[in-house]
Design an enzyme around this catalytic site. Structure first.
Site, PDB file in Angstrom:
ATOM      1  N   GLY A   1      88.560 -11.887  70.929  1.00 33.31           N
ATOM      2  CA  GLY A   1      88.083 -12.746  69.855  1.00 33.31           C
ATOM      3  C   GLY A   1      87.142 -13.822  70.356  1.00 33.31           C
ATOM      4  O   GLY A   1      86.664 -14.641  69.573  1.00 33.31           O
TER       5      GLY A   1
ATOM      6  N   GLY B   1      92.976 -13.705  75.721  1.00 30.56           N
ATOM      7  CA  GLY B   1      92.909 -13.071  74.421  1.00 30.56           C
ATOM      8  C   GLY B   1      91.508 -12.589  74.120  1.00 30.56           C
ATOM      9  O   GLY B   1      90.537 -13.073  74.693  1.00 30.56           O
TER      10      GLY B   1
ATOM     11  N   THR C   1      45.266  -1.925  39.144  1.00 27.43           N
ATOM     12  CA  THR C   1      44.824  -3.284  39.467  1.00 27.43           C
ATOM     13  C   THR C   1      43.322  -3.357  39.230  1.00 27.43           C
ATOM     14  O   THR C   1      42.704  -2.363  38.819  1.00 27.43           O
ATOM     15  CB  THR C   1      45.055  -3.628  40.956  1.00 27.43           C
ATOM     16  OG1 THR C   1      44.166  -2.816  41.748  1.00 27.43           O
ATOM     17  CG2 THR C   1      46.495  -3.355  41.372  1.00 27.43           C
TER      18      THR C   1
ATOM     19  N   HIS D   1      90.985 -20.706  69.426  1.00 28.40           N
ATOM     20  CA  HIS D   1      91.852 -19.712  68.783  1.00 28.40           C
ATOM     21  C   HIS D   1      92.063 -20.033  67.315  1.00 28.40           C
ATOM     22  O   HIS D   1      93.090 -19.693  66.741  1.00 28.40           O
ATOM     23  CB  HIS D   1      93.212 -19.650  69.484  1.00 28.40           C
ATOM     24  CG  HIS D   1      93.096 -19.317  70.929  1.00 28.40           C
ATOM     25  ND1 HIS D   1      93.033 -20.278  71.911  1.00 28.40           N
ATOM     26  CD2 HIS D   1      92.993 -18.124  71.573  1.00 28.40           C
ATOM     27  CE1 HIS D   1      92.913 -19.693  73.092  1.00 28.40           C
ATOM     28  NE2 HIS D   1      92.887 -18.390  72.913  1.00 28.40           N
TER      29      HIS D   1
END
Lengths: 547, 547
Positions: free
Chosen positions: B58, B56, B470, B217
């Site tokens: 992933g 698979g 400044t 998974h």
């Protein structure tokens, strides 16, 4: 929100120790914990220009992860998102700076500028030659005189580090760094905020929104935009980058802000290359986490129109896992699919006895549908009977196109049919059984040994052994007994099937997830099917013999 | 929960294209999108044994990220968390397998076993020599006959890949892979679930809990445990690993499951090395994301008691950024702090005119406290007067230990005092001003030029230019006019200070964040302080001249 830390106070020192632990001795730290957190090259001899960077922690692997030959000489690590103290920076400068001097690479945040600046002054009082460059690559607010320093700083580390490694003097290293800084542009985007150790997570970005134009300290982006797709997100970023990029080829650095998955990062870089600036990107660094905001689900894109000499510096190899190197983009290569994926259809042939044999087997399975479903309902989802019956129907329909007269081809063809018509694991396993048996037969095994070879392969792939409450419990003893005749095989198959009713700990197949009590007294449906098949074949043989 | 994808359907193919994009032409894919997603080495010539893995998607960078010389020859990518089809696997086998054959490295999940198994059968029918090994390194459930295959698979890829690259035959590659598989153990832990593209995130793990013994998974771990610290978490994991480890030195692979920050991963590896199995860990791979579960905030630890020959295979270099290499652990190096961090205290000396001069300046600032605070209240937090007055009090208290008779030393000493006693940015900036001025004086500049050098450095570090509202607006013209006398300088300082009341767009300092309307008509308090100082000095000079 938990994190993998022990406590907020020690998170940075413990993380630095982890970096040292896996540095293989190439890194050392100064003995100044907890306030002085300085990581240095352990092989440094001060003959070359030292390149020093640092700032707040929480940007790992920056900065300690980039200390090594050809990049940084030392990293000064502050607390999470807080500038290191002047003393810590001074300690780092003094530790690594020799006659060649040092360059401080500082990101444009007030705290860092001031503390590095004052430390530089104190070091100069010791006669050291200290230069400082301020990186301001963020283009989130194009009008702002003082842009932030973000991930583009990595380019500066690499350029300065390579120049120093080559033996360039401080003037050359500073000039190289300044030239790079002048041309680097970065923009960031995030879908979520980051989790600062010891602090609750701020839920600032609503679902469906993204922040564009981020710093690296969890501060809000300059705008919240609607988020739909990564394509649109990258387009919003590259539009801003395009406005400041010239026409020269650029190096793009694609930086994971910490919590973006590797899958997402690959899609991001793909979208970048397809984007409106894609044709101006010739080289890519990453995607990788380089200058992170802890666990932020976001990324940044930095572009740098490196000239030839700069590209050489960028591509000089360094032994640092945190630096992913520079890849020269090439066109994507797509190869034609190999021949053979579509199965070769065997030549059909006729053989009436085989046809009758197969019809008998199929009809038996069709007739057993309800019984097998009922058995399966005890341990599974009650469809074993229907699955086998469906496969049997399909095989009957396929009979006319099967090579019935060639048993070797036939076994393979049955496997092929089953793999195409039978769903689920059992279809694949039976396909493997028949395919491997066909393989065995074609390599000269007897039918009995070929079937045993099929079983062995099915067991190897399916992982089921005898005693695991599967069809193997009937099939294995049956094939073993086949040399003694079909009747003996049928008896063994039945005995094996019946035994499954006493096997209360299924180890393979779906029944492995079922409570032992539920299984007691019920034969495994696959084993029952095998037993019935063999019993039927034995009765046919018996009938044909008595006839 | 948004993600950086375009849509669920194309996420995997777009990510694979991204991997190809940044492969520099070393990878190719088969022309079978969307169903056949096979990544192969583009330089492969089929003479060596092909090593094929997949499963698979992933889990990026696994598997496509490990395709390259010395590791995988091809990766077959299924949908997210779904096994690739038999056709896709067969296509991959056919594409890269020559006479030397191929090895399929399959993780022990039913779908992968079956589909790779059937594809192997189909490839064998073409006469190809195909072997398959099943990786089952997960020790989450020690009693389970069929352990899952998780991150330890990376070791198998590396061992088999290196053996194949060396030219080993299929038998040797299979034997090496089997031997590795038999000794690898992995355990995982997570603080949160992962986000599957297109699916809502499951909030299964309550705050304060962790899951121990995960697959890859998103499935639940075998137990939910109370989570307190990373030390306790690593202890729970190493206790289980210790139970299956022998006494030999091990290689530990520390794998980020996807969403754990780099900071956390470093702390994790540090805890691992301090853990009860730390003395048995001789080498480390990672920490890095290698076999992820999308964006899961978790990690796994794999241990492998690699023998000498296996270690050689593991350490053979590969040009794959996803493989972090093997580091040999060495003791952590801690270097002594360099001398010089504690500032050298200058020898005090007396000089009455200087003492009177400083007293006058300090008293003026003390007297101006309320006025300056009031001005600051218009643009800041109303404490400029108090800050300067406090610094003046501290300087008066320090007068007796200052080197009053050596103006070069004195400037540096004042800088040092201010950096220690004055808070905030202004303290650091004034410290830089005086330190740099002291530097200039010591290198032979006149006092006027030394002060101008100090101003230049302060501007460089602070980033303020004239016109930025400044103290620089008063100090810069005053120092420029100093050659014409103190009265001229005072007049310029006053004019510059007054001008700040008309500067409505502050670009540096805190006033940069204030609305223009609020600033109108109010002099910057820093500039006012400078003007008053110069005016006071001019009146003293004037008095002394008239006296």
């Amino acid at each position: 929100m938990s994190q993998f830390i022990n406590n907020r106070e020690n998170a940075v020192t413990e993380a630095i120790d982890g970096v040292l632990d896996v540095s293989g001795g190439t890194l050392a730290r100064l003995d100044g914990y907890p306030h002085i957190r300085v990581v240095v090259r352990s092989d440094w001899d001060k003959k070359k220009v030292a390149v020093i960077s640092g700032g707040g922690s929480g940007h790992e692997p920056a900065h300690a992860g980039f200390v090594g030959k050809g990049m940084l000489t030392a990293a000064i690590c502050g607390d999470v998102f807080a500038s290191p103290s002047v003393d810590a920076i001074l300690a780092g400068i003094l530790a690594v700076t020799g006659p060649a001097g040092c360059l401080l690479v500082v990101k444009n945040y007030t705290g860092d500028r001031l503390n590095f600046g004052l430390a530089a002054e104190r070091a100069r009082a010791y006669g050291l030659n200290v230069s400082m460059v301020i990186v301001d690559d963020d283009i989130a607010l194009p009008g702002l005189a003082q842009s932030r320093g973000v991930a583009g700083t990595l380019f500066v580390h690499k350029i300065a580090g390579a120049l120093a490694e080559r033996g360039g003097d401080l003037e050359a290293v500073v000039a190289g760094a300044r030239r790079a800084i002048a041309s680097i542009s970065t923009i960031g985007m995030s879908l979520d905020t980051c989790t600062v150790p010891g602090s609750p997570k701020e839920n600032r970005i609503p679902d469906g929104s993204a922040e564009l134009g981020l710093g690296i300290h969890g501060e809000a982006g300059v705008e919240q935009i609607e988020y739909s797709t990564v394509k649109a997100a990258v387009a919003a970023m590259t539009e801003r980058l395009a406005a400041v990029m010239g026409d020269r080829p650029h190096v793009a650095l694609v930086n994971n802000l910490g919590g973006t998955s590797v899958l997402e990062m690959s899609i991001i870089v793909h979208e970048l290359i397809k984007s409106q600036i894609g044709d101006r990107i010739a080289h890519v660094v990453g995607p990788a986490p380089m200058m992170t905001s802890l666990d932020m689900q976001g990324f940044s894109i930095s572009v740098y129109p490196a000239e030839k000499d700069e590209l050489e510096l960028l591509t000089e190899p360094v032994a640092l896992t945190a630096w992913p190197g520079v890849v020269t983009l090439k066109p994507r290569k797509v190869l034609a699919l190999p021949d053979g994926i579509t199965p070769i259809t065997p030549l059909p042939s006729r053989h009436e006895p085989t046809r009758q044999f197969m019809l008998a087997c199929c009809n038996l399975l069709i007739g057993a549908e309800k019984d097998l479903n009922a058995l399966d309902a005890k341990s599974g989802d009650g469809d074993t009977g229907s699955t086998l019956s469906g496969a049997a129907h399909a095989l009957i329909a396929a009979l006319d196109r099967l090579p019935l007269s060639d048993h070797t081809q036939l076994l393979r063809a049955i496997g092929q049919e089953l793999s195409q018509t039978m769903g689920g694991s059992s279809g694949v396993l039976l396909a493997i059984f028949f395919a491997a048996a066909g393989d065995g037969a074609s390599s000269g095994l007897t039918m009995r040994d070929a079937l045993k070879a099929g079983l062995a392969r099915m067991q190897e792939i399916g992982g089921a052994n005898v005693g695991d409450r599967t069809m193997v419990d009937a099939l294995s003893p049956a094939l073993d007994a086949l040399s003694e005749g079909i009747a003996a095989a049928a008896a063994k198959a039945r005995a094996g099937a019946n035994l499954t009713a006493t096997l209360l700990q299924a180890k393979a197949g779906r029944a492995a997830y079922i409570n032992a009590k539920q299984l007691e007294g019920h034969i495994d449906p696959g084993a029952e099917a095998v037993a019935r098949l063999f019993e039927h074949l034995a009765s046919r043989e018996d009938g044909s013999q008595t006839r």
